[in-house]
Design a protein around this motif. Structure first.
Motif, PDB file in Angstrom:
ATOM      1  N   ASP A 113       0.929  -1.328  -0.082  1.00 42.48           N
ATOM      2  CA  ASP A 113      -0.081   0.013  -0.068  1.00 42.48           C
ATOM      3  C   ASP A 113       0.724   1.102  -0.079  1.00 42.48           C
ATOM      4  N   GLY A 114       2.116   0.918   0.021  1.00 40.50           N
ATOM      5  CA  GLY A 114       3.023   2.028  -0.093  1.00 40.50           C
ATOM      6  C   GLY A 114       3.728   2.694   1.078  1.00 40.50           C
ATOM      7  N   ASN A 115       2.954   1.996   2.482  1.00 39.04           N
ATOM      8  CA  ASN A 115       3.157   2.664   3.603  1.00 39.04           C
ATOM      9  C   ASN A 115       3.547   1.520   4.638  1.00 39.04           C
ATOM     10  N   ASN A 116       3.103   0.444   4.222  1.00 32.17           N
ATOM     11  CA  ASN A 116       3.363  -0.556   5.593  1.00 32.17           C
ATOM     12  C   ASN A 116       4.491  -1.483   5.266  1.00 32.17           C
ATOM     13  N   PRO A 117       4.754  -2.380   6.374  1.00 34.64           N
ATOM     14  CA  PRO A 117       6.139  -3.065   6.228  1.00 34.64           C
ATOM     15  C   PRO A 117       6.276  -4.019   4.932  1.00 34.64           C
ATOM     16  N   GLU A 118       5.325  -4.443   4.597  1.00 33.79           N
ATOM     17  CA  GLU A 118       5.433  -5.221   3.266  1.00 33.79           C
ATOM     18  C   GLU A 118       5.794  -4.104   2.027  1.00 33.79           C
ATOM     19  N   SER A 119       5.327  -3.187   1.939  1.00 32.91           N
ATOM     20  CA  SER A 119       5.992  -2.249   1.118  1.00 32.91           C
ATOM     21  C   SER A 119       7.392  -1.853   0.819  1.00 32.91           C
ATOM     22  N   SER A 120       7.921  -1.826   2.145  1.00 32.86           N
ATOM     23  CA  SER A 120       9.401  -1.528   2.386  1.00 32.86           C
ATOM     24  C   SER A 120      10.143  -2.812   1.961  1.00 32.86           C
ATOM     25  N   VAL A 121       9.583  -3.856   2.141  1.00 32.82           N
ATOM     26  CA  VAL A 121      10.204  -5.079   1.733  1.00 32.82           C
ATOM     27  C   VAL A 121      10.342  -5.177   0.195  1.00 32.82           C
ATOM     28  N   VAL A 122       9.022  -5.068  -0.277  1.00 29.72           N
ATOM     29  CA  VAL A 122       8.804  -5.148  -1.907  1.00 29.72           C
ATOM     30  C   VAL A 122       9.882  -4.095  -2.652  1.00 29.72           C
ATOM     31  N   ASN A 123       9.903  -2.756  -2.145  1.00 33.38           N
ATOM     32  CA  ASN A 123      10.802  -1.487  -2.622  1.00 33.38           C
ATOM     33  C   ASN A 123      12.025  -2.125  -2.546  1.00 33.38           C
ATOM     34  N   TYR A 124      12.375  -2.739  -1.466  1.00 31.93           N
ATOM     35  CA  TYR A 124      13.697  -3.140  -1.389  1.00 31.93           C
ATOM     36  C   TYR A 124      14.147  -4.041  -2.168  1.00 31.93           C
ATOM     37  N   LEU A 125      13.357  -5.047  -2.431  1.00 27.20           N
ATOM     38  CA  LEU A 125      13.509  -6.145  -3.259  1.00 27.20           C
ATOM     39  C   LEU A 125      13.812  -5.711  -4.772  1.00 27.20           C
ATOM     40  N   GLN A 126      12.937  -4.763  -5.092  1.00 26.17           N
ATOM     41  CA  GLN A 126      12.680  -4.433  -6.491  1.00 26.17           C
ATOM     42  C   GLN A 126      13.798  -3.524  -6.651  1.00 26.17           C
ATOM     43  N   GLU A 127      14.464  -2.652  -5.752  1.00 22.73           N
ATOM     44  CA  GLU A 127      15.580  -1.939  -5.946  1.00 22.73           C
ATOM     45  C   GLU A 127      16.798  -2.758  -5.943  1.00 22.73           C
ATOM     46  N   GLN A 128      16.990  -3.764  -5.247  1.00 25.44           N
ATOM     47  CA  GLN A 128      18.307  -4.406  -5.046  1.00 25.44           C
ATOM     48  C   GLN A 128      18.254  -5.306  -6.375  1.00 25.44           C
ATOM     49  N   LEU A 129      17.360  -6.056  -6.577  1.00 23.61           N
ATOM     50  CA  LEU A 129      17.426  -6.956  -7.864  1.00 23.61           C
ATOM     51  C   LEU A 129      17.076  -5.999  -9.075  1.00 23.61           C
ATOM     52  N   HIS A 130      16.823  -5.061  -9.315  1.00 23.93           N
ATOM     53  CA  HIS A 130      16.506  -4.211 -10.558  1.00 23.93           C
ATOM     54  C   HIS A 130      15.390  -4.991 -11.133  1.00 23.93           C
ATOM     55  N   CYS A 131      14.197  -5.202 -10.566  1.00 24.00           N
ATOM     56  CA  CYS A 131      12.894  -5.778 -11.126  1.00 24.00           C
ATOM     57  C   CYS A 131      11.809  -5.290 -10.753  1.00 24.00           C
ATOM     58  N   CYS A 132      10.733  -5.946 -11.320  1.00 22.70           N
ATOM     59  CA  CYS A 132       9.462  -4.981 -11.001  1.00 22.70           C
ATOM     60  C   CYS A 132       8.268  -6.053 -11.363  1.00 22.70           C
ATOM     61  N   GLY A 133       7.635  -6.038  -9.949  1.00 17.92           N
ATOM     62  CA  GLY A 133       6.506  -7.124 -10.125  1.00 17.92           C
ATOM     63  C   GLY A 133       6.825  -8.504  -9.922  1.00 17.92           C
ATOM     64  N   VAL A 134       6.014  -9.677  -9.855  1.00 19.98           N
ATOM     65  CA  VAL A 134       6.259 -10.866  -9.939  1.00 19.98           C
ATOM     66  C   VAL A 134       6.820 -11.649 -10.766  1.00 19.98           C
ATOM     67  N   LYS A 135       5.944 -11.649 -11.965  1.00 19.88           N
ATOM     68  CA  LYS A 135       6.358 -12.225 -13.295  1.00 19.88           C
ATOM     69  C   LYS A 135       6.982 -11.047 -14.170  1.00 19.88           C
TER      70      LYS A 135
END
Length: 235
Positions: A113-135
């Motif tokens: 949702d842009g603010n919750n802990p899951e959002s921070s985890v997703v943003n970290y993942l996408q930034e570190q792995l240079h990816c976007c979305g699941v597939k």
């Protein structure tokens, strides 16, 4: 010297085990099976035991104690078996990573949702792995967050690093990382496990030759025992 090699091997295995655990810790939100860390934990335990036994082995080898060498050989054998077990477990969990990641990543992305802990985890993942979305990046169009914002854009963490003015808008896909995070995370984790398996295999081979060297020392000790008196008298 066998004991010295054991101490050096303990240091190497400690590094490998810590590296695997640290990598998994960064992405543990996407891993259901915590037993995937079992090979790394075995590696750490082996390293601690090897360090202690390595010191004992140095003393036993230096003094050529038959009992000490025999005990050292038995312990090396146990460590060798543990290393082989860790190698097998690593192979098993390497194959389970794909199923594990696929089963949890989508649910984590859905909670974004842009603010919750899951959002921070997703943003970290996408930034570190240079990816976007699941597939791929289009997966965001099916999320609740995307529909609630209504601005036809994905999170800024999907933007390519060199695109300083990226807004995440889907009308400009050239500014986004289009590869999915599932494949990137799977290949990354499998690579870490493969690296650990190769190191474990290498040290297991070293342990095998270590056992051979201890056997040689033990046999040499037996051959150097006292000779009967009559062999010297009638020579």
């Amino acid at each position: 010297m066998t004991g010295t090699r054991s101490v050096a091997a303990a240091a190497g295995l400690s590094y490998v085990g810590a590296y695997v655990i640290n990598t998994y810790k960064n992405y543990d939100n996407f891993l259901q099976d915590k037993y995937a860390l079992l090979p790394a934990m075995i590696i750490i335990c082996i390293a601690v035991i090897m360090f202690i036994i390595g010191l004992i082995g140095c003393c036993a080898t230096f003094r050529e104690s038959r009992v000490g060498l025999g005990l050292f050989l038995a312990i090396i054998l146990i460590i060798f078996v543990a290393e082989v077990s860790a190698f097998v477990l690593g192979f098993v969990y390497r194959e389970k990573v794909k199923t594990d990641v696929q089963g949890t990543m989508r649910s984590v992305f859905e909670k974004y949702d842009g603010n919750n802990p899951e959002s921070s985890v997703v943003n970290y993942l996408q930034e570190q792995l240079h990816c976007c979305g699941v597939k791929n990046y289009s997966d965001w169009t099916t999320t609740q967050w995307f529909n609630s914002t209504g601005n036809n854009s994905v999170p800024l963490s999907c933007c390519r690093q060199e695109m300083k003015n990226c807004t995440g808008h889907l009308d400009q896909p050239q500014e986004l990382n289009t590869r999915g995070c599932a494949d990137e995370l799977e290949s990354g984790l499998q690579g870490v496990i493969s690296y650990a398996m190769l190191v474990i295999l290498g040290f297991a081979i070293v342990k095998f030759f270590g056992m051979l060297s201890v056997c040689v020392l033990t046999c040499r000790r037996e051959d150097s025992g006292y000779q009967p008196l009559y062999s010297g008298v009638f020579a």
